[in-house]
Design a protein around this motif. Structure first.
Motif, PDB file in Angstrom:
ATOM      1  N   SER A   1       0.729  -1.162  -0.064  1.00 18.20           N
ATOM      2  CA  SER A   1       0.096   0.107  -0.062  1.00 18.20           C
ATOM      3  C   SER A   1       0.853   1.278  -0.278  1.00 18.20           C
ATOM      4  CB  SER A   1      -0.953   0.163   1.297  1.00 18.20           C
ATOM      5  OG  SER A   1      -0.229   0.017   2.356  1.00 18.20           O
ATOM      6  N   VAL A   2       0.205   2.491  -0.330  1.00 14.51           N
ATOM      7  CA  VAL A   2       1.003   3.647  -0.444  1.00 14.51           C
ATOM      8  C   VAL A   2       0.527   4.408   0.985  1.00 14.51           C
ATOM      9  CG1 VAL A   2      -0.695   4.802  -1.622  1.00 14.51           C
ATOM     10  CG2 VAL A   2       1.469   5.659  -1.684  1.00 14.51           C
ATOM     11  N   ASN A   3       1.531   5.189   1.431  1.00 15.85           N
ATOM     12  CA  ASN A   3       1.348   5.978   2.510  1.00 15.85           C
ATOM     13  C   ASN A   3       0.899   7.370   2.082  1.00 15.85           C
ATOM     14  OD1 ASN A   3       2.016   4.079   4.865  1.00 15.85           O
ATOM     15  ND2 ASN A   3       4.104   4.304   4.025  1.00 15.85           N
ATOM     16  N   TYR A   4      -0.442   7.828   2.223  1.00 12.66           N
ATOM     17  CA  TYR A   4      -0.875   8.908   1.815  1.00 12.66           C
ATOM     18  C   TYR A   4      -0.484  10.256   2.977  1.00 12.66           C
ATOM     19  CZ  TYR A   4      -3.601   6.805  -1.586  1.00 12.66           C
ATOM     20  OH  TYR A   4      -3.857   5.779  -2.705  1.00 12.66           O
TER      21      TYR A   4
ATOM     22  N   VAL B   1       6.341   6.161  -9.573  1.00  7.68           N
ATOM     23  CA  VAL B   1       5.295   5.625  -8.817  1.00  7.68           C
ATOM     24  C   VAL B   1       5.371   4.158  -9.083  1.00  7.68           C
ATOM     25  CG1 VAL B   1       2.952   5.517  -9.028  1.00  7.68           C
ATOM     26  CG2 VAL B   1       3.817   7.742  -9.503  1.00  7.68           C
ATOM     27  N   LEU B   2       5.201   3.482  -7.986  1.00 10.63           N
ATOM     28  CA  LEU B   2       5.100   1.961  -8.054  1.00 10.63           C
ATOM     29  C   LEU B   2       3.506   1.485  -7.931  1.00 10.63           C
ATOM     30  CD1 LEU B   2       7.737   1.215  -5.254  1.00 10.63           C
ATOM     31  CD2 LEU B   2       7.966   0.999  -7.484  1.00 10.63           C
ATOM     32  N   ASP B   3       3.404   0.465  -8.700  1.00 11.08           N
ATOM     33  CA  ASP B   3       2.052  -0.078  -8.889  1.00 11.08           C
ATOM     34  C   ASP B   3       1.541  -0.805  -7.632  1.00 11.08           C
ATOM     35  OD1 ASP B   3       1.510   1.000 -11.300  1.00 11.08           O
ATOM     36  OD2 ASP B   3       2.335  -0.848 -12.386  1.00 11.08           O
ATOM     37  N   LEU B   4       0.619  -0.451  -6.990  1.00 16.96           N
ATOM     38  CA  LEU B   4       0.356  -1.223  -5.674  1.00 16.96           C
ATOM     39  C   LEU B   4       0.039  -2.711  -5.959  1.00 16.96           C
ATOM     40  CD1 LEU B   4      -2.059   1.237  -4.003  1.00 16.96           C
ATOM     41  CD2 LEU B   4       0.304   1.134  -3.779  1.00 16.96           C
ATOM     42  N   ASN B   5       0.109  -3.567  -4.897  1.00 17.17           N
ATOM     43  CA  ASN B   5      -0.314  -5.049  -5.388  1.00 17.17           C
ATOM     44  C   ASN B   5       0.737  -5.686  -6.245  1.00 17.17           C
ATOM     45  OD1 ASN B   5      -1.585  -7.325  -4.384  1.00 17.17           O
ATOM     46  ND2 ASN B   5      -2.810  -7.002  -6.277  1.00 17.17           N
ATOM     47  N   SER B   6       2.085  -5.143  -6.267  1.00 15.20           N
ATOM     48  CA  SER B   6       3.183  -5.794  -7.224  1.00 15.20           C
ATOM     49  C   SER B   6       4.166  -6.022  -6.528  1.00 15.20           C
ATOM     50  CB  SER B   6       3.303  -4.663  -8.381  1.00 15.20           C
ATOM     51  OG  SER B   6       3.913  -3.487  -7.637  1.00 15.20           O
ATOM     52  N   ILE B   7       4.825  -7.048  -7.412  1.00 11.35           N
ATOM     53  CA  ILE B   7       6.129  -7.365  -6.897  1.00 11.35           C
ATOM     54  C   ILE B   7       7.324  -6.776  -7.780  1.00 11.35           C
ATOM     55  CG2 ILE B   7       7.725  -9.526  -6.477  1.00 11.35           C
ATOM     56  CD1 ILE B   7       5.267 -11.117  -6.036  1.00 11.35           C
ATOM     57  N   ILE B   8       8.280  -6.059  -7.223  1.00 10.96           N
ATOM     58  CA  ILE B   8       9.350  -5.347  -7.990  1.00 10.96           C
ATOM     59  C   ILE B   8      10.743  -5.929  -7.420  1.00 10.96           C
ATOM     60  CG2 ILE B   8       7.881  -3.455  -8.251  1.00 10.96           C
ATOM     61  CD1 ILE B   8       9.723  -2.051  -6.134  1.00 10.96           C
ATOM     62  N   ASN B   9      11.734  -5.674  -8.481  1.00 10.21           N
ATOM     63  CA  ASN B   9      13.125  -5.842  -8.296  1.00 10.21           C
ATOM     64  C   ASN B   9      13.749  -4.398  -8.309  1.00 10.21           C
ATOM     65  OD1 ASN B   9      15.892  -6.782  -9.776  1.00 10.21           O
ATOM     66  ND2 ASN B   9      15.495  -7.245  -7.660  1.00 10.21           N
TER      67      ASN B   9
ATOM     68  N   ILE C   1       8.199  -7.426 -11.652  1.00  8.89           N
ATOM     69  CA  ILE C   1       8.557  -8.888 -11.584  1.00  8.89           C
ATOM     70  C   ILE C   1       6.928  -9.567 -11.804  1.00  8.89           C
ATOM     71  CG2 ILE C   1       8.918 -10.974 -10.274  1.00  8.89           C
ATOM     72  CD1 ILE C   1      11.033  -9.397  -9.127  1.00  8.89           C
ATOM     73  N   GLU C   2       5.773  -8.954 -11.150  1.00  7.41           N
ATOM     74  CA  GLU C   2       4.391  -9.548 -11.110  1.00  7.41           C
ATOM     75  C   GLU C   2       3.695  -8.455 -10.659  1.00  7.41           C
ATOM     76  OE1 GLU C   2       2.022 -13.096  -8.996  1.00  7.41           O
ATOM     77  OE2 GLU C   2       4.010 -13.251  -8.855  1.00  7.41           O
ATOM     78  N   GLN C   3       2.299  -8.451 -11.420  1.00  3.89           N
ATOM     79  CA  GLN C   3       1.346  -7.508 -11.077  1.00  3.89           C
ATOM     80  C   GLN C   3       0.220  -8.065 -10.413  1.00  3.89           C
ATOM     81  OE1 GLN C   3       0.880  -5.611 -14.866  1.00  3.89           O
ATOM     82  NE2 GLN C   3       1.413  -3.641 -13.813  1.00  3.89           N
TER      83      GLN C   3
ATOM     84  N   ASN D   1      -5.107  -8.161  -1.147  1.00  2.00           N
ATOM     85  CA  ASN D   1      -4.511  -7.069  -1.151  1.00  2.00           C
ATOM     86  C   ASN D   1      -5.213  -6.003  -1.872  1.00  2.00           C
ATOM     87  OD1 ASN D   1      -2.317  -5.531   0.157  1.00  2.00           O
ATOM     88  ND2 ASN D   1      -1.223  -5.589  -1.742  1.00  2.00           N
ATOM     89  N   ASN D   2      -5.345  -6.501  -3.260  1.00  2.00           N
ATOM     90  CA  ASN D   2      -6.065  -5.726  -4.236  1.00  2.00           C
ATOM     91  C   ASN D   2      -7.229  -5.072  -3.697  1.00  2.00           C
ATOM     92  OD1 ASN D   2      -6.100  -4.361  -6.949  1.00  2.00           O
ATOM     93  ND2 ASN D   2      -7.588  -5.897  -7.607  1.00  2.00           N
TER      94      ASN D   2
END
Length: 200
Positions: free
Chosen positions: A85-88, A126-134, A175-177, A183-184
């Motif tokens: 999640s993002v912190n607003y 910006v990062l996509d929420l509910n995603s896996i990143i490297n 890596i994955e969305q 979580n979504n």
């Protein structure tokens, strides 16, 4: 003597299974066997004691487990993270967006258990929420002082099992969305709730 020894063995294996990330399977197997044994032999107290010590082993490890990220404070690391999640914030002066995330891999090594953290990323990205990143980032500690309301942010983060944060230094690689349906759903619900509260 047999009871004490068996309790110790189950407790020790419980700690080992947690460290190597198969505690759930171990607990399920032991619980099933003890349940069957209880029905067959009527040894209620013995089986309850074993289950109690299994649960105790989990609690002991969970609340006393050391943070892996703390070992890398002051270093730049390559890691894999699940963006939850993002912190607003109402503060527009900051140059970063912050995200709640769990680290699953550090320097190519998979962690036995996911570790919570906060990821800071330049506002231009910006990062996509509910995603896996490297991504790469510098690990920092969570040393914050108390404010005038006596709110201790460090203790708050520790209550969330967060012992270090990361300031990203590279572009994220997707890596994955949509890795988690739950979580979504949670993020969409929070977004709707926030919009609703603004209209009140």
């Amino acid at each position: 003597m047999y009871i004490i020894l068996s309790v110790f063995v189950f407790y020790a294996i419980g700690i080992i299974s947690y460290e190597y990330n198969f505690f759930n399977y171990y607990f399920l197997i032991v619980f099933s066997v003890l349940l069957y044994n209880t029905i067959k032999s009527k040894k209620f107290i013995y089986n309850i004691v074993i289950i109690s010590f299994l649960v105790l082993s989990f609690i002991n490890i969970y609340y006393n487990s050391k943070s892996v990220l703390e070992q890398y404070i002051g270093e730049e690391i390559d890691f894999v993270a699940k963006i939850k999640s993002v912190n607003y914030t109402s503060n527009d002066n900051t140059n970063f967006n912050s995200y709640n995330a769990t680290i699953t891999e550090i320097k190519g090594k998979t962690l036995h258990g996911n570790e919570n953290t906060i990821i800071y990323l330049d506002k231009t990205q910006v990062l996509d929420l509910n995603s896996i990143i490297n991504i790469k980032g510098n690990v920092s500690d969570i040393s914050f002082g108390k404010n005038f309301m006596l709110f201790n942010y460090k203790n708050y983060l520790r209550s969330k099992k967060i012992y270090a944060m990361i300031f990203c230094t590279s572009n994220p690689i997707m890596i994955e969305q949509n890795y988690s349906v739950y979580n979504n759903f949670t993020n969409k619900f929070k977004c709707i709730l926030r919009i609703f509260l603004r209209t009140i």
